[in-house]
Write a protein that holds these residues in place. Sequence first.
Motif, PDB file in Angstrom:
ATOM      1  N   SER A  25       1.340   6.754 -10.890  1.00 48.11           N
ATOM      2  CA  SER A  25       0.807   6.059  -9.721  1.00 48.11           C
ATOM      3  C   SER A  25       1.007   4.539  -9.870  1.00 48.11           C
ATOM      4  CB  SER A  25      -0.691   6.368  -9.603  1.00 48.11           C
ATOM      5  OG  SER A  25      -1.226   5.725  -8.501  1.00 48.11           O
ATOM      6  N   GLY A  26       1.465   3.915  -8.814  1.00 49.99           N
ATOM      7  CA  GLY A  26       1.574   2.457  -8.807  1.00 49.99           C
ATOM      8  C   GLY A  26       2.882   1.894  -9.330  1.00 49.99           C
ATOM      9  N   LYS A  29       7.004   3.916  -6.215  1.00 52.90           N
ATOM     10  CA  LYS A  29       7.811   4.972  -5.603  1.00 52.90           C
ATOM     11  C   LYS A  29       7.863   4.804  -4.083  1.00 52.90           C
ATOM     12  CE  LYS A  29       5.198   8.215  -7.342  1.00 52.90           C
ATOM     13  NZ  LYS A  29       4.244   7.369  -8.097  1.00 52.90           N
ATOM     14  N   SER A  30       6.689   4.665  -3.470  1.00 53.61           N
ATOM     15  CA  SER A  30       6.647   4.524  -2.006  1.00 53.61           C
ATOM     16  C   SER A  30       7.349   3.253  -1.570  1.00 53.61           C
ATOM     17  CB  SER A  30       5.195   4.487  -1.514  1.00 53.61           C
ATOM     18  OG  SER A  30       4.505   5.604  -1.968  1.00 53.61           O
ATOM     19  N   SER A  31       7.179   2.192  -2.351  1.00 53.27           N
ATOM     20  CA  SER A  31       7.810   0.914  -2.004  1.00 53.27           C
ATOM     21  C   SER A  31       9.325   1.021  -2.069  1.00 53.27           C
ATOM     22  CB  SER A  31       7.334  -0.192  -2.946  1.00 53.27           C
ATOM     23  OG  SER A  31       5.929  -0.301  -2.875  1.00 53.27           O
ATOM     24  N   THR A  47      -0.092   6.628  -1.932  1.00 54.03           N
ATOM     25  CA  THR A  47       0.300   7.843  -1.227  1.00 54.03           C
ATOM     26  C   THR A  47      -0.756   8.908  -1.453  1.00 54.03           C
ATOM     27  OG1 THR A  47       2.568   7.296  -1.740  1.00 54.03           O
ATOM     28  CG2 THR A  47       2.149   9.541  -0.991  1.00 54.03           C
ATOM     29  N   ASP A 133      11.592  -7.992 -10.600  1.00 52.14           N
ATOM     30  CA  ASP A 133      11.309  -9.358 -10.115  1.00 52.14           C
ATOM     31  C   ASP A 133      10.202 -10.006 -10.939  1.00 52.14           C
ATOM     32  OD1 ASP A 133       8.615  -8.927  -8.161  1.00 52.14           O
ATOM     33  OD2 ASP A 133       9.874  -7.180  -8.400  1.00 52.14           O
ATOM     34  N   ALA A 161      11.771  -3.106  -5.707  1.00 52.66           N
ATOM     35  CA  ALA A 161      11.498  -2.717  -4.312  1.00 52.66           C
ATOM     36  C   ALA A 161      11.097  -3.952  -3.517  1.00 52.66           C
ATOM     37  CB  ALA A 161      10.380  -1.682  -4.273  1.00 52.66           C
TER      38      ALA A 161
HETATM   39  N1  LIG Z   1       6.291  -7.277  -7.719  1.00 54.17           N
HETATM   40  C1  LIG Z   1       6.596  -6.049  -7.305  1.00 54.17           C
HETATM   41  N2  LIG Z   1       5.618  -5.241  -6.817  1.00 54.17           N
HETATM   42  C2  LIG Z   1       5.963  -3.998  -6.419  1.00 54.17           C
HETATM   43  C3  LIG Z   1       7.287  -3.515  -6.496  1.00 54.17           C
HETATM   44  N3  LIG Z   1       7.289  -2.231  -6.046  1.00 54.17           N
HETATM   45  C4  LIG Z   1       6.030  -1.951  -5.701  1.00 54.17           C
HETATM   46  N4  LIG Z   1       5.216  -3.003  -5.923  1.00 54.17           N
HETATM   47  C5  LIG Z   1       3.769  -3.057  -5.699  1.00 54.17           C
HETATM   48  O1  LIG Z   1       3.155  -2.135  -6.584  1.00 54.17           O
HETATM   49  C6  LIG Z   1       2.041  -1.495  -5.956  1.00 54.17           C
HETATM   50  C7  LIG Z   1       2.214   0.016  -6.019  1.00 54.17           C
HETATM   51  O2  LIG Z   1       3.346   0.369  -5.251  1.00 54.17           O
HETATM   52  P1  LIG Z   1       3.481   1.815  -4.560  1.00 54.17           P
HETATM   53  O3  LIG Z   1       4.799   1.835  -3.878  1.00 54.17           O
HETATM   54  O4  LIG Z   1       2.280   2.168  -3.774  1.00 54.17           O
HETATM   55  O5  LIG Z   1       3.506   2.747  -5.861  1.00 54.17           O
HETATM   56  P2  LIG Z   1       3.550   4.349  -5.937  1.00 54.17           P
HETATM   57  O6  LIG Z   1       4.298   4.674  -7.167  1.00 54.17           O
HETATM   58  O7  LIG Z   1       4.093   4.917  -4.665  1.00 54.17           O
HETATM   59  O8  LIG Z   1       2.022   4.718  -6.090  1.00 54.17           O
HETATM   60  P3  LIG Z   1       1.260   6.101  -5.680  1.00 54.17           P
HETATM   61  O9  LIG Z   1       1.407   6.251  -4.204  1.00 54.17           O
HETATM   62  O10 LIG Z   1      -0.147   5.860  -6.109  1.00 54.17           O
HETATM   63  O11 LIG Z   1       1.916   7.202  -6.443  1.00 54.17           O
HETATM   64  C8  LIG Z   1       1.980  -2.058  -4.530  1.00 54.17           C
HETATM   65  O12 LIG Z   1       1.036  -3.111  -4.502  1.00 54.17           O
HETATM   66  C9  LIG Z   1       3.378  -2.593  -4.292  1.00 54.17           C
HETATM   67  O13 LIG Z   1       3.411  -3.651  -3.350  1.00 54.17           O
HETATM   68  C10 LIG Z   1       8.299  -4.397  -6.994  1.00 54.17           C
HETATM   69  O14 LIG Z   1       9.491  -4.075  -7.105  1.00 54.17           O
HETATM   70  N5  LIG Z   1       7.886  -5.641  -7.395  1.00 54.17           N
END
Ligand SMILES: Nc1nc2c(ncn2[C@@H]2O[C@H](COP(=O)(O)OP(=O)(O)OP(=O)(O)O)[C@@H](O)[C@H]2O)c(=O)[nH]1
Length: 219
Positions: A25-26, A29-31, A47, A133, A161
Amino acid sequence: MGSSSEQQSSGNYDFSFKISLIGDSGVGKSSLLVSFISASSHDSAPTIGVDFKIKLLTVGGKRLKLTIWDTAGQERFRTLTSSYYRGAHGIILVYDVTRRETFTNLSDLWAKEVELYSTNQDSVKMLVGNKVDRESERAVSKEEGIELAKELGCMFIECSAKTRQNVQQCFEDLALKIMEVPSLLEEGSTVGKSKIVKQEPGTLGAPPGAPPPIGGCCA
Ligand SMILES: Nc1nc2c(ncn2[C@@H]2O[C@H](COP(=O)(O)OP(=O)(O)OP(=O)(O)O)[C@@H](O)[C@H]2O)c(=O)[nH]1
């Protein structure tokens, strides 16, 4: 955003592939998915359950329909896991380069799940180090990523992302590799197969038997 039945017809693409995104999580993936689909990154909400999105793109001269599944990393949703992997042609294992535990969990946990649930022996795997980044906070080196990818038999890429660095590349490289595997190519081929199936609203493009997705859309 919806997709017309015309877009879904096999006349509009040569191959249809399922890709599953996994990782803690975090990790982003969604991003990554949103960044790829909408060509712009955004702050992403966690998600809940499962989400999928459809992307039509042309790679290597072939028109592809990618159905990309986004899994929720939270432990409480793990019971849905098997359907994420079922029939996947490509699996993207994501970690956050600033959080070491998300990297170790890939080999200790996620890769084992892939082995357990993946029904496609030949599925192509891609290891992705996200959030490059945030270089000053990096906790996993690129070399370590390359090493783990070798161990797991995965392709490898680092991306962001947020800035969209290498995001398109990631999905295109994976799609190209999938097309190099004859069994996956044959399975994903739309030639002689009708792709127009009657589906409930909101499940357009979801594989049969899939749990109802939340917010699936087409780009
Ligand atoms: N600086 C930075 N932040 C990012 C990047 N990708 C995602 N984030 C941040 O990281 C956090 C988690 O991103 P998500 O896309 O929700 O992560 P996830 O893996 O889908 O999380 P779950 O839905 O809980 O499984 C958010 O606050 C995003 O804005 C990146 O490439 N760089």
